[in-house]
Scaffold this motif. Sequence first.
Motif, PDB file in Angstrom:
ATOM      1  N   LEU A  14     -41.065 -31.628   9.416  1.00  0.00           N
ATOM      2  CA  LEU A  14     -41.371 -30.194   9.369  1.00  0.00           C
ATOM      3  C   LEU A  14     -40.618 -29.443  10.460  1.00  0.00           C
ATOM      4  CD1 LEU A  14     -45.199 -30.372   8.681  1.00  0.00           C
ATOM      5  CD2 LEU A  14     -43.554 -29.114   7.259  1.00  0.00           C
ATOM      6  N   ASN A  15     -40.595 -30.008  11.666  1.00  0.00           N
ATOM      7  CA  ASN A  15     -39.893 -29.330  12.762  1.00  0.00           C
ATOM      8  C   ASN A  15     -38.422 -29.137  12.442  1.00  0.00           C
ATOM      9  OD1 ASN A  15     -41.664 -28.458  14.900  1.00  0.00           O
ATOM     10  ND2 ASN A  15     -42.114 -30.610  15.284  1.00  0.00           N
ATOM     11  N   GLU A  16     -37.811 -30.151  11.802  1.00  0.00           N
ATOM     12  CA  GLU A  16     -36.402 -30.023  11.426  1.00  0.00           C
ATOM     13  C   GLU A  16     -36.176 -28.880  10.437  1.00  0.00           C
ATOM     14  OE1 GLU A  16     -35.005 -33.721   9.758  1.00  0.00           O
ATOM     15  OE2 GLU A  16     -35.627 -34.814  11.563  1.00  0.00           O
ATOM     16  N   ARG A  17     -37.184 -28.609   9.622  1.00  0.00           N
ATOM     17  CA  ARG A  17     -36.978 -27.668   8.512  1.00  0.00           C
ATOM     18  C   ARG A  17     -37.540 -26.269   8.722  1.00  0.00           C
ATOM     19  NH1 ARG A  17     -36.996 -32.644   7.032  1.00  0.00           N
ATOM     20  NH2 ARG A  17     -35.414 -33.304   5.527  1.00  0.00           N
ATOM     21  N   ILE A  18     -38.708 -26.164   9.362  1.00  0.00           N
ATOM     22  CA  ILE A  18     -39.310 -24.823   9.402  1.00  0.00           C
ATOM     23  C   ILE A  18     -39.598 -24.286  10.798  1.00  0.00           C
ATOM     24  CG2 ILE A  18     -40.300 -24.992   7.065  1.00  0.00           C
ATOM     25  CD1 ILE A  18     -43.053 -25.439   8.474  1.00  0.00           C
ATOM     26  N   ALA A  19     -39.375 -25.078  11.854  1.00  0.00           N
ATOM     27  CA  ALA A  19     -39.617 -24.545  13.198  1.00  0.00           C
ATOM     28  C   ALA A  19     -38.677 -23.366  13.447  1.00  0.00           C
ATOM     29  CB  ALA A  19     -39.413 -25.626  14.247  1.00  0.00           C
ATOM     30  N   GLY A  20     -39.216 -22.269  13.961  1.00  0.00           N
ATOM     31  CA  GLY A  20     -38.429 -21.078  14.233  1.00  0.00           C
ATOM     32  C   GLY A  20     -38.243 -20.176  13.029  1.00  0.00           C
ATOM     33  N   ARG A  21     -38.834 -20.557  11.907  1.00  0.00           N
ATOM     34  CA  ARG A  21     -38.661 -19.743  10.703  1.00  0.00           C
ATOM     35  C   ARG A  21     -39.914 -18.931  10.393  1.00  0.00           C
ATOM     36  NH1 ARG A  21     -35.752 -22.647   5.962  1.00  0.00           N
ATOM     37  NH2 ARG A  21     -35.708 -20.454   5.365  1.00  0.00           N
ATOM     38  N   ALA A  22     -39.694 -17.763   9.770  1.00  0.00           N
ATOM     39  CA  ALA A  22     -40.809 -16.880   9.442  1.00  0.00           C
ATOM     40  C   ALA A  22     -41.363 -17.223   8.060  1.00  0.00           C
ATOM     41  CB  ALA A  22     -40.347 -15.427   9.475  1.00  0.00           C
ATOM     42  N   ILE A  42     -53.943 -14.587   4.493  1.00  0.00           N
ATOM     43  CA  ILE A  42     -52.578 -14.178   4.143  1.00  0.00           C
ATOM     44  C   ILE A  42     -52.046 -13.168   5.157  1.00  0.00           C
ATOM     45  CG2 ILE A  42     -51.246 -12.893   2.402  1.00  0.00           C
ATOM     46  CD1 ILE A  42     -52.982 -14.399   0.291  1.00  0.00           C
ATOM     47  N   GLU A  43     -52.888 -12.223   5.537  1.00  0.00           N
ATOM     48  CA  GLU A  43     -52.463 -11.200   6.481  1.00  0.00           C
ATOM     49  C   GLU A  43     -52.091 -11.803   7.838  1.00  0.00           C
ATOM     50  OE1 GLU A  43     -55.145  -7.721   6.544  1.00  0.00           O
ATOM     51  OE2 GLU A  43     -54.633  -7.658   8.690  1.00  0.00           O
ATOM     52  N   ARG A  44     -52.846 -12.835   8.250  1.00  0.00           N
ATOM     53  CA  ARG A  44     -52.591 -13.431   9.566  1.00  0.00           C
ATOM     54  C   ARG A  44     -51.378 -14.369   9.559  1.00  0.00           C
ATOM     55  NH1 ARG A  44     -58.362 -15.362  11.981  1.00  0.00           N
ATOM     56  NH2 ARG A  44     -57.061 -16.303  13.600  1.00  0.00           N
ATOM     57  N   VAL A  45     -50.981 -14.839   8.366  1.00  0.00           N
ATOM     58  CA  VAL A  45     -49.895 -15.830   8.310  1.00  0.00           C
ATOM     59  C   VAL A  45     -48.570 -15.213   7.864  1.00  0.00           C
ATOM     60  CG1 VAL A  45     -49.144 -17.949   7.144  1.00  0.00           C
ATOM     61  CG2 VAL A  45     -51.522 -17.721   7.895  1.00  0.00           C
ATOM     62  N   GLN A  46     -48.627 -14.307   6.900  1.00  0.00           N
ATOM     63  CA  GLN A  46     -47.415 -13.740   6.330  1.00  0.00           C
ATOM     64  C   GLN A  46     -46.611 -12.968   7.369  1.00  0.00           C
ATOM     65  OE1 GLN A  46     -47.962 -13.255   1.828  1.00  0.00           O
ATOM     66  NE2 GLN A  46     -47.713 -11.180   2.603  1.00  0.00           N
ATOM     67  N   GLY A  47     -45.308 -13.244   7.440  1.00  0.00           N
ATOM     68  CA  GLY A  47     -44.441 -12.540   8.387  1.00  0.00           C
ATOM     69  C   GLY A  47     -44.399 -13.182   9.760  1.00  0.00           C
ATOM     70  N   ARG A  48     -45.318 -14.124  10.025  1.00  0.00           N
ATOM     71  CA  ARG A  48     -45.340 -14.787  11.328  1.00  0.00           C
ATOM     72  C   ARG A  48     -44.285 -15.879  11.377  1.00  0.00           C
ATOM     73  NH1 ARG A  48     -48.160 -11.223  13.718  1.00  0.00           N
ATOM     74  NH2 ARG A  48     -46.286 -11.655  14.907  1.00  0.00           N
ATOM     75  N   THR A  49     -43.753 -16.104  12.572  1.00  0.00           N
ATOM     76  CA  THR A  49     -42.816 -17.205  12.754  1.00  0.00           C
ATOM     77  C   THR A  49     -43.577 -18.450  13.185  1.00  0.00           C
ATOM     78  OG1 THR A  49     -40.977 -15.749  13.299  1.00  0.00           O
ATOM     79  CG2 THR A  49     -40.845 -17.999  14.153  1.00  0.00           C
ATOM     80  N   ILE A  50     -43.231 -19.581  12.583  1.00  0.00           N
ATOM     81  CA  ILE A  50     -43.805 -20.855  13.023  1.00  0.00           C
ATOM     82  C   ILE A  50     -42.939 -21.371  14.158  1.00  0.00           C
ATOM     83  CG2 ILE A  50     -44.266 -23.259  12.358  1.00  0.00           C
ATOM     84  CD1 ILE A  50     -44.957 -22.194   9.557  1.00  0.00           C
ATOM     85  N   PHE A  62     -49.672 -26.024  13.312  1.00  0.00           N
ATOM     86  CA  PHE A  62     -48.539 -25.125  13.104  1.00  0.00           C
ATOM     87  C   PHE A  62     -48.750 -23.932  14.045  1.00  0.00           C
ATOM     88  CE2 PHE A  62     -46.861 -26.757   8.961  1.00  0.00           C
ATOM     89  CZ  PHE A  62     -47.862 -27.675   8.666  1.00  0.00           C
ATOM     90  N   ARG A  63     -47.912 -23.855  15.088  1.00  0.00           N
ATOM     91  CA  ARG A  63     -48.092 -22.820  16.109  1.00  0.00           C
ATOM     92  C   ARG A  63     -47.400 -21.532  15.667  1.00  0.00           C
ATOM     93  NH1 ARG A  63     -51.716 -25.129  19.862  1.00  0.00           N
ATOM     94  NH2 ARG A  63     -50.973 -27.205  20.444  1.00  0.00           N
ATOM     95  N   THR A  96     -49.543 -22.447  -0.438  1.00  0.00           N
ATOM     96  CA  THR A  96     -48.081 -22.489  -0.444  1.00  0.00           C
ATOM     97  C   THR A  96     -47.562 -21.506   0.595  1.00  0.00           C
ATOM     98  OG1 THR A  96     -48.190 -22.852  -2.837  1.00  0.00           O
ATOM     99  CG2 THR A  96     -46.038 -22.304  -1.931  1.00  0.00           C
ATOM    100  N   LEU A  97     -46.669 -21.986   1.447  1.00  0.00           N
ATOM    101  CA  LEU A  97     -45.997 -21.095   2.395  1.00  0.00           C
ATOM    102  C   LEU A  97     -44.529 -21.023   1.991  1.00  0.00           C
ATOM    103  CD1 LEU A  97     -47.461 -22.413   5.818  1.00  0.00           C
ATOM    104  CD2 LEU A  97     -48.393 -20.620   4.338  1.00  0.00           C
ATOM    105  N   SER A  98     -44.011 -19.815   1.797  1.00  0.00           N
ATOM    106  CA  SER A  98     -42.622 -19.653   1.361  1.00  0.00           C
ATOM    107  C   SER A  98     -41.714 -19.342   2.540  1.00  0.00           C
ATOM    108  CB  SER A  98     -42.507 -18.503   0.357  1.00  0.00           C
ATOM    109  OG  SER A  98     -43.307 -18.777  -0.756  1.00  0.00           O
ATOM    110  N   PHE A  99     -40.545 -20.008   2.520  1.00  0.00           N
ATOM    111  CA  PHE A  99     -39.502 -19.736   3.511  1.00  0.00           C
ATOM    112  C   PHE A  99     -38.246 -19.433   2.721  1.00  0.00           C
ATOM    113  CE2 PHE A  99     -42.606 -22.638   5.199  1.00  0.00           C
ATOM    114  CZ  PHE A  99     -42.892 -22.137   6.450  1.00  0.00           C
ATOM    115  N   GLY A 100     -38.194 -18.281   2.099  1.00  0.00           N
ATOM    116  CA  GLY A 100     -37.076 -17.986   1.222  1.00  0.00           C
ATOM    117  C   GLY A 100     -37.169 -18.822  -0.040  1.00  0.00           C
ATOM    118  N   GLU A 101     -36.050 -19.446  -0.397  1.00  0.00           N
ATOM    119  CA  GLU A 101     -36.008 -20.198  -1.653  1.00  0.00           C
ATOM    120  C   GLU A 101     -36.900 -21.438  -1.595  1.00  0.00           C
ATOM    121  OE1 GLU A 101     -32.895 -22.716  -4.343  1.00  0.00           O
ATOM    122  OE2 GLU A 101     -32.116 -21.707  -2.547  1.00  0.00           O
TER     123      GLU A 101
END
Length: 269
Positions: A14-22, A42-50, A62-63, A96-101
Amino acid sequence: MPELPEMETYRSQLNERIAGRAVAAAEVGRERTVNVPVDQFIERVQGRTIERIDRRAKMLLFRLDNGDTLLLHLMLGGSMFYGTTEEAPDRTAQVTLSFGERKLFFHGLRLGYLHIYDEAELTEKLSKLGPDPLDAGFGAEEFAAALRRSRGALKTALTDQSVIAGIGNCYADEMCFAAAIKPLRRMADIAAAELRTLFTAMHSTFAEAIRYGGYMESPFFAGDALTGGYNDRCKVYDRGDEPCYRCGSLIVKTESSGRKVFYCDRCQR
Ligand SMILES: [Zn+2]
């Protein structure tokens, strides 16, 4: 149920793929998987960076960049998949958490959960856990002292999350086999030297399991060749009536306090 090595495998992948991503979008398919009303989640998670993913015991943290943490416990039957909707297994996702595609799918979260906590809530939630087996400060002496507080069977002590947090059914049996100690012996009958051997066995067992990606059956992403590699490397767990790799006698399968227990009657004393 996934234990420390399975969650470590997820954590690094997970760290390789989504760390630093919104998180572009969050979807909740099962209300009871989260701990707050779905719209609030949803409000607390959407738009936040992990910022990063940590592990504590059998859980992942997931920080988020606002100080909140998503606390994941897969329990029995839970798993994750990262990829496009086309690549994902044909299963219902509870979150489901989306990171673009690409998306992170949480499957099989019936007993398991994905909760959101602020810092104080998280501290409270984790307060009853014992030390982590891989903590740098958790040496052979601390290991023995923690187990000695327990009076029952060795296996019960090893899997008690308030004693040591992160060992479950499978790896308790595997490390007992590696240390040549029967898992159902009473703590009072186990010598100090045996606990030192067991501490070393715990580290070697976890190191091998992490190297081979733990025992989760489903891949984490398309083309994942790591996850689940330890499945065929278990020496005793789930090998009842199969020959011991060390001595050839049949592995004993029994039950204690509602837990399955596997050991070799000849190799383990
Ligand atoms: Zn044997």
